[in-house]
Design a protein around this motif. Structure first.
Motif: not given
Length: 168
Positions: A38-43
């Motif tokens: 799992q990955y944090y999807v960051l903006e």
């Protein structure tokens, strides 16, 4: 001003060590990743990385920390140094200080360096390329975090600092 790493959730604001304040848009497995990581999807919200998407593995998220609390942000602003000459004239020492401050993740280490650059720009009207690059990286990291923590617009952070610093 040290910050703690922790588990985050969607819509949290986090500080990314290299990009500054980011919004967690999602926590997901990357398409095609059979490992199930799992990955944090960051903006990123400010600076040169604004509008890009970053992915950081949830299990190896040492580059992410919680943003400052409002109280921590106010303490940082109130400890802002009085006008003085913080500019290191030796370019090699200055470059090392810049790199150390950015990679260290300690916002208070950015403060005197950023203040020194701003003072030099006021005096001389321009910056060399190394100073300009540091300014372009450091200001969004520091001002972005203060903006979110204090609940003020990014564009108003510098004025807020000037009005609320202890030595103002």
């Amino acid at each position: 001003m040290e910050k703690q790493a922790k588990m985050f959730k969607v819509n949290d604001y986090v500080d990314h060590k290299h990009c500054g304040v980011c919004l967690i848009k999602d926590i997901a497995v990357m398409s095609g990743d059979v490992s199930g990581t799992q990955y944090y999807v960051l903006e990123p919200l400010f600076g040169e990385d604004k509008g890009t998407i970053l992915r950081v593995p949830v299990g190896n998220s040492t580059s992410l920390t919680a943003i400052l609390s409002k109280q921590q942000a106010l303490r940082l602003v109130q400890s802002w140094p009085a006008l003085g000459d913080f500019y290191e004239m030796d370019s090699k020492k200055r470059k090392l200080a810049y790199e150390s401050a950015i990679s260290g993740g300690d916002l208070s280490a950015l403060v005197p360096l950023l203040e020194g650059i701003k003072q030099r720009k006021l005096r001389e009207g321009h910056l060399n390329s190394m100073d300009q690059q540091f300014l372009n990286r450091a200001e969004p990291i520091l001002f972005g975090e203060l903006s979110i923590a204090l609940g003020i617009h990014y564009e108003d952070v510098d004025d807020f600092i000037r009005k609320n610093a202890r030595d103002a």
